[in-house]
Design a protein around this motif. Sequence first.
Motif, short mmCIF file in Angstrom:
data_model
loop_
_atom_site.label_atom_id
_atom_site.label_comp_id
_atom_site.label_asym_id
_atom_site.label_seq_id
_atom_site.Cartn_x
_atom_site.Cartn_y
_atom_site.Cartn_z
N ASP A 21 13.66 4.56 8.64
CA ASP A 21 12.72 4.64 9.76
C ASP A 21 11.80 5.86 9.64
O ASP A 21 10.64 5.81 10.10
N LYS A 22 12.29 6.93 9.05
CA LYS A 22 11.43 8.09 8.83
C LYS A 22 10.26 7.74 7.93
O LYS A 22 9.14 8.21 8.12
N ILE A 23 10.52 6.88 6.94
CA ILE A 23 9.45 6.46 6.03
C ILE A 23 8.45 5.57 6.76
O ILE A 23 7.24 5.78 6.71
N VAL A 24 8.97 4.56 7.47
CA VAL A 24 8.09 3.58 8.15
C VAL A 24 7.35 4.22 9.32
O VAL A 24 6.12 4.15 9.40
N MET A 25 8.09 4.81 10.24
CA MET A 25 7.45 5.33 11.45
C MET A 25 6.84 6.71 11.25
O MET A 25 5.83 7.04 11.86
N GLY A 26 7.47 7.51 10.39
CA GLY A 26 6.97 8.87 10.18
C GLY A 26 5.92 8.97 9.09
O GLY A 26 4.75 9.25 9.35
N ASP A 27 6.32 8.71 7.83
CA ASP A 27 5.42 8.89 6.70
C ASP A 27 4.24 7.92 6.73
O ASP A 27 3.10 8.31 6.43
N LYS A 70 0.81 -1.22 0.00
CA LYS A 70 0.00 0.00 0.00
C LYS A 70 0.84 1.27 0.00
O LYS A 70 0.32 2.36 -0.16
N TYR A 71 2.15 1.11 0.20
CA TYR A 71 2.98 2.29 0.40
C TYR A 71 4.15 2.32 -0.57
O TYR A 71 4.61 1.31 -1.09
N ASN A 72 4.67 3.51 -0.77
CA ASN A 72 5.79 3.71 -1.69
C ASN A 72 7.06 3.96 -0.90
O ASN A 72 7.18 4.95 -0.19
N PHE A 73 8.00 3.02 -1.01
CA PHE A 73 9.29 3.18 -0.35
C PHE A 73 10.26 3.82 -1.34
O PHE A 73 10.46 3.32 -2.45
N LYS A 74 10.87 4.90 -0.93
CA LYS A 74 11.83 5.57 -1.79
C LYS A 74 13.10 4.73 -1.89
O LYS A 74 13.65 4.31 -0.88
N LYS A 75 13.55 4.50 -3.10
CA LYS A 75 14.79 3.75 -3.30
C LYS A 75 15.83 4.68 -3.90
O LYS A 75 15.59 5.37 -4.85
#
Length: 405
Positions: free
Chosen positions: A199-205, A154-159
């Motif tokens: 972690d900013k992506i997982v826990m924050g965004d 469901k989410y977009n992880f920046k690579k």
Amino acid sequence: VIKSPRECKSIVVQPEDLKYRVLMIHKDKKDLRGTNVLKYIREGERKGYHLRPTCASKKRWYDLGHQNSPDGLWFKAFNDRVIAPQNNYQFFSSDRFYAIYTHSRSAKDTLFMYLNSTLPFLLVELYGRVNLGEGALDNMTYEAATMPVLDTAKYNFKKGKTSEEFLNRKILSIFGEIDASSPEDVSLDKVKSDRRELDKIVMGDILGLTDSEQLEVYRAVVDLVKSRLERAKSLGERRKTKEGIDVDLLVKTVMDRLGEDTLGKFYQEKILILKTLRTERLPVASGKVRLEQELFGWRLSYGRKLIACASEPEARYLKVWLEAGLESVKIPKDEAYLASIIPELEELKQKIDGVFENYLVSILDSRTRQHLLHQLWQEITKSTASSMTSTVSLDKERKIVEEAQ
């Protein structure tokens, strides 16, 4: 083949970190004529491997079947390092792991990015159970199945460059990744930069946690891991321990796991029932025991020491007991009978080795592992040694009666 968690040094498992290979053969022997592979199979048959239960039931005893290499792995036990290895090079894996398969390449990338973020550290601590290996956490079938996992589709992880470096660098303990040895030492700017970005992506965004809430997650993880390890150490100091491990409890747990499948039982039921036996004294073996063929027979070697054997079955028989640490053993004089029981004996020894390895995998110190292994073998051969003592006493009694008569 990925055999041990210790070989998974980075998130993406690297070929140079692996020690073992597995030979995959999917052809009949008639189709392998003239090849070295067939010679290899014949050597295995000469040693009786094809008679072992797990092999004898197969159409081709040497064929491991067509298996798909997993997309990644999940550990069955965790110490102070949580890592979900990604299998980009399509290695096979041993039963020390759970194999993870994903539906697509994009799902694979996002899932393993999430599994290697810091949040699963916390979940492992909450859902795992402490085992006997220096306070390590078991994450067996039940725990692994019930642990929640983020639906990364469901989410977009920046690579980018940072994430690629993160996947390929050496992953440290939680204390090294967060750069803190206690909850009080934790600060966001000390966390490894590539981990912090993830972690900013997982826990924050995705989860919407504020910086202060993310800081509490880091503190909680450090606190839980530190408390678990220190609790194991303190318990060890109050019991008979080796490097913080309750030796008696470990031995009892492993013996319960083995049940009645012990070398002592085999010895009593397969050896001591015979009337024609001879006794062989065994020296203490240090190092790997090797089975070697000579011009006029066979021998066992370890270090610079040698044991001459009259036949291959005798050498294989003595090798098992030498590795188990027995001081003396009875040998059947019937060569055909001896040869017939070897496959079962070796199969039992292999099973016991596997159980030992599963319980000792999380113990990192080599001296501690060797000490515990010695303790386990002492326990498992206790009934064998006891049977040997009883037999010797009985022999002495018979001799006295004969002399009296």
